[in-house]
Design a protein around this motif. Structure first.
Motif, mmCIF file in Angstrom:
data_model
loop_
_atom_site.group_PDB
_atom_site.id
_atom_site.type_symbol
_atom_site.label_atom_id
_atom_site.label_comp_id
_atom_site.label_asym_id
_atom_site.label_seq_id
_atom_site.Cartn_x
_atom_site.Cartn_y
_atom_site.Cartn_z
ATOM 1 N N MET A 36 10.106 26.873 18.393
ATOM 2 C CA MET A 36 9.518 28.222 18.421
ATOM 3 C C MET A 36 9.329 28.716 19.862
ATOM 4 O O MET A 36 9.773 29.805 20.217
ATOM 5 C CB MET A 36 8.173 28.202 17.675
ATOM 6 C CG MET A 36 7.537 29.583 17.529
ATOM 7 S SD MET A 36 8.557 30.739 16.567
ATOM 8 C CE MET A 36 7.587 32.214 16.706
ATOM 9 N N ILE A 37 8.684 27.857 20.684
ATOM 10 C CA ILE A 37 8.482 28.222 22.092
ATOM 11 C C ILE A 37 9.831 28.433 22.783
ATOM 12 O O ILE A 37 10.018 29.377 23.540
ATOM 13 C CB ILE A 37 7.645 27.132 22.816
ATOM 14 C CG1 ILE A 37 6.196 27.205 22.321
ATOM 15 C CG2 ILE A 37 7.691 27.314 24.327
ATOM 16 C CD1 ILE A 37 5.340 26.035 22.712
ATOM 17 N N MET A 38 10.772 27.552 22.431
ATOM 18 C CA MET A 38 12.125 27.644 22.993
ATOM 19 C C MET A 38 12.731 29.011 22.680
ATOM 20 O O MET A 38 13.306 29.668 23.556
ATOM 21 C CB MET A 38 12.972 26.515 22.381
ATOM 22 C CG MET A 38 14.251 26.256 23.122
ATOM 23 S SD MET A 38 13.923 25.777 24.840
ATOM 24 C CE MET A 38 15.575 25.854 25.474
ATOM 25 N N ILE A 39 12.600 29.433 21.415
ATOM 26 C CA ILE A 39 13.164 30.727 20.991
ATOM 27 C C ILE A 39 12.521 31.868 21.779
ATOM 28 O O ILE A 39 13.204 32.770 22.259
ATOM 29 C CB ILE A 39 12.985 30.935 19.464
ATOM 30 C CG1 ILE A 39 13.888 29.932 18.718
ATOM 31 C CG2 ILE A 39 13.335 32.362 19.060
ATOM 32 C CD1 ILE A 39 13.630 29.830 17.247
ATOM 33 N N ILE A 40 11.185 31.787 21.920
ATOM 34 C CA ILE A 40 10.479 32.845 22.663
ATOM 35 C C ILE A 40 10.967 32.886 24.115
ATOM 36 O O ILE A 40 11.221 33.953 24.656
ATOM 37 C CB ILE A 40 8.942 32.629 22.598
ATOM 38 C CG1 ILE A 40 8.454 32.893 21.168
ATOM 39 C CG2 ILE A 40 8.219 33.540 23.588
ATOM 40 C CD1 ILE A 40 7.029 32.478 20.897
ATOM 41 N N ILE A 41 11.150 31.708 24.712
ATOM 42 C CA ILE A 41 11.638 31.666 26.096
ATOM 43 C C ILE A 41 13.024 32.297 26.190
ATOM 44 O O ILE A 41 13.295 33.098 27.082
ATOM 45 C CB ILE A 41 11.656 30.201 26.623
ATOM 46 C CG1 ILE A 41 10.215 29.709 26.821
ATOM 47 C CG2 ILE A 41 12.431 30.107 27.945
ATOM 48 C CD1 ILE A 41 10.078 28.241 27.112
ATOM 49 N N ILE A 42 13.888 31.963 25.228
ATOM 50 C CA ILE A 42 15.247 32.535 25.242
ATOM 51 C C ILE A 42 15.177 34.054 25.082
ATOM 52 O O ILE A 42 15.829 34.791 25.819
ATOM 53 C CB ILE A 42 16.128 31.899 24.131
ATOM 54 C CG1 ILE A 42 16.424 30.428 24.484
ATOM 55 C CG2 ILE A 42 17.430 32.678 23.955
ATOM 56 C CD1 ILE A 42 17.064 29.624 23.388
ATOM 57 N N ILE A 43 14.360 34.530 24.147
ATOM 58 C CA ILE A 43 14.231 35.979 23.925
ATOM 59 C C ILE A 43 13.683 36.660 25.185
ATOM 60 O O ILE A 43 14.210 37.674 25.622
ATOM 61 C CB ILE A 43 13.342 36.282 22.697
ATOM 62 C CG1 ILE A 43 14.100 35.885 21.414
ATOM 63 C CG2 ILE A 43 12.961 37.759 22.639
ATOM 64 C CD1 ILE A 43 13.277 35.928 20.148
ATOM 65 N N LEU A 44 12.666 36.063 25.787
ATOM 66 C CA LEU A 44 12.091 36.634 27.011
ATOM 67 C C LEU A 44 13.140 36.689 28.130
ATOM 68 O O LEU A 44 13.231 37.676 28.853
ATOM 69 C CB LEU A 44 10.878 35.826 27.468
ATOM 70 C CG LEU A 44 9.593 36.043 26.660
ATOM 71 C CD1 LEU A 44 8.494 35.106 27.143
ATOM 72 C CD2 LEU A 44 9.136 37.491 26.718
#
Ligand SMILES: [Zn+2]
Ligand SMILES: [Zn+2]
Length: 139
Positions: A1-9
């Motif tokens: 989840m955190i990984m996805i947020i980092i990628i989106i950011l």
């Protein structure tokens, strides 16, 4: 989840940087090189790395959102919403003047037609001395 947020950011940041490059090019009637764009962005408080500027320029050009002229050593970029024109570049002061001449345009069309060549575009760049610099040379 955190990984996805980092990628989106990271993606949002990249898009914002690309948008900043596009806005800057569209705001002025000039021919930018990558270094000038990077410098101007950092002057206005948006620090964009030179590699990101190069990537952004390539993407924007491929999408037809900006135009470029290929010079001997580098590319310069300009707004894509201007009508077709060619360039005269001063090898002394770097000044770039635009021109468009119907005789040159139609001559190119007839040469291509004679050769059975379908033109998808052209660039004409004249190198030399601008009026100011050639006056300076006469002194
Ligand atoms: Zn000049
Ligand atoms: Zn131009």
């Amino acid at each position: 989840m955190i990984m996805i947020i980092i990628i989106i950011l990271a993606m949002i940041k990249l898009t914002a940087q690309r948008q900043a490059i596009l806005d800057l090019i569209n705001a002025f009637d000039r021919h930018w090189d990558a270094d000038e764009l990077a410098r101007s962005l950092s002057d206005s408080g948006q620090s964009v790395g030179i590699a990101t500027v190069y990537r952004g320029l390539a993407t924007l050009e491929a999408a037809g959102m900006i135009d470029s002229i290929q010079l001997a050593d580098k590319k310069r970029y300009e707004r894509a919403d201007k009508s077709h024109h060619d360039h005269m570049i001063c090898t002394s002061c770097g000044d770039i003047e635009e021109f468009a001449h119907e005789t040159i345009e139609s001559l190119q069309r007839s040469i291509a037609a004679e050769k059975g060549f379908t033109i998808s575009g052209h660039q004409l760049v004249m190198f030399g001395l601008c009026r100011k610099c050639s006056k300076g040379k006469q002194k």
